[in-house]
Design an enzyme around this catalytic site. Sequence first.
Site, mmCIF file in Angstrom:
data_model
loop_
_atom_site.group_PDB
_atom_site.id
_atom_site.type_symbol
_atom_site.label_atom_id
_atom_site.label_comp_id
_atom_site.label_asym_id
_atom_site.label_seq_id
_atom_site.Cartn_x
_atom_site.Cartn_y
_atom_site.Cartn_z
ATOM 1 N N HIS A 16 0.847 -1.136 0.013
ATOM 2 C CA HIS A 16 0.098 0.199 -0.055
ATOM 3 C C HIS A 16 0.844 1.293 -0.040
ATOM 4 C CE1 HIS A 16 -3.845 2.194 1.655
ATOM 5 N NE2 HIS A 16 -3.010 3.219 1.022
ATOM 6 N N HIS A 18 1.672 5.352 -1.661
ATOM 7 C CA HIS A 18 1.319 6.422 -2.500
ATOM 8 C C HIS A 18 2.705 7.091 -2.800
ATOM 9 C CE1 HIS A 18 -2.992 6.805 -0.993
ATOM 10 N NE2 HIS A 18 -2.424 6.000 0.094
ATOM 11 N N LYS A 102 -8.968 -0.503 -6.143
ATOM 12 C CA LYS A 102 -9.118 0.304 -4.948
ATOM 13 C C LYS A 102 -10.387 0.813 -4.696
ATOM 14 C CE LYS A 102 -7.686 1.828 -0.969
ATOM 15 N NZ LYS A 102 -6.565 2.651 -0.587
ATOM 16 N N HIS A 141 -10.527 1.104 1.709
ATOM 17 C CA HIS A 141 -10.277 2.081 2.487
ATOM 18 C C HIS A 141 -11.551 1.819 3.539
ATOM 19 C CE1 HIS A 141 -8.971 5.894 4.258
ATOM 20 N NE2 HIS A 141 -10.049 5.788 4.756
ATOM 21 N N HIS A 179 -4.767 -0.622 5.848
ATOM 22 C CA HIS A 179 -4.372 0.013 6.984
ATOM 23 C C HIS A 179 -5.367 -0.146 7.953
ATOM 24 C CE1 HIS A 179 -7.468 2.661 5.159
ATOM 25 N NE2 HIS A 179 -6.407 3.276 4.178
ATOM 26 N N ASP A 256 0.974 2.432 3.623
ATOM 27 C CA ASP A 256 0.339 3.689 3.401
ATOM 28 C C ASP A 256 1.111 5.072 3.260
ATOM 29 O OD1 ASP A 256 -2.201 5.311 2.663
ATOM 30 O OD2 ASP A 256 -2.676 5.358 4.780
#
Length: 356
Positions: A16, A18, A102, A141, A179, A256
């Site tokens: 995960h 970004h 996602k 999420h 997460h 994350d």
Amino acid sequence: MATVNELEITAPDDFHLHVRDGDMLKAVLPHTARLFQRAIIMPNLVPPVSTLQLAQEYRKRVVDAVPAGATFEPLMTLYLTHKTTPEMIREAAAEGTVKAVKWYPAGATTNSGDGVKETEMESVLPTLTAMAEVGMPLLCHGESTDQSVDMFDREATWVRQVLRPLVALLPNLKIVMEHVTTKEGVEFVLNARAGVAGTITVQHLLFNRNALFAYQGKVGLRPHHFCLPILKREEHRQALLAAVASGSSKLFAGTDSAPHPQNAKENPCGCAGCFTAGAALELYAEALEEAGALDKLEAFVSHHGADFYGIPRNTRKVKLLRAPWTLPDTFEVAGPALSLVPLRAGTQIPWTATLL
């Protein structure tokens, strides 16, 4: 238990991550590629990465930003919208670039406005069914967007109202609760059917919600500890540590890591996200050592996620030494972003990791 001063493990993956785009992408990707061999790349750009063509184009930009000599592979995702059709899923699965889809409930977090609210899940059931049929994982999420639900209860509410029914409704759909931050969330994952897994971040293993308001003996709001899902009570942190220490193959590393410019974090309406890529593996080692579970580090960061996604485990190795170093206060970013503040900026990191 004897003190361990050196570890050699299979090189890790981040399930995960970004990395943004443009100057920020070029600034942050080298931190991950220093040790991690693969990463699931989040699609919440503006506009979102919602089609196979956009995923292919984004992958090229990520690959172009990989430092010379690094052996890093981006694993791409699609952003679930109301326009995501079963045909798009089948096309993406057959082509191979996209490894997962996602689901951002609209309004839940950064750049989630194009997502599908949990109350609208029925409208995308044909798409989710197609995902189950082709083996495409759904990455969630997991937070309620109901504004009447307390911020600290949104994950537990989502587990009860959304995840539990979804897992039962589509028994062949692979689902990752991303997460995980709560006792309720991690217990659900551990006891759920096969095909349900969870990722856990560095910050949720290291910090409880007190770290939002005081840190290292100093009281004051800490914007670089603000993320979504938000940090929780100590009982939840301890539940996460115990779950990872159990060695369950249902749990694996997903940092994350979410970079934002310093002036966007230190702001009257600061962005949610912790940038942890600068020391992610070393911080996971620190957290698992606290739990007395350093022997579980390799499986958590290097084995379980690869096994869940059905990809080979990495062949390269990483050496961790108990050799403290100080994380920089900031990392520079070209262009208007100016600088980036990492989690644990300016503090000592007990472990030093090197890719062999």
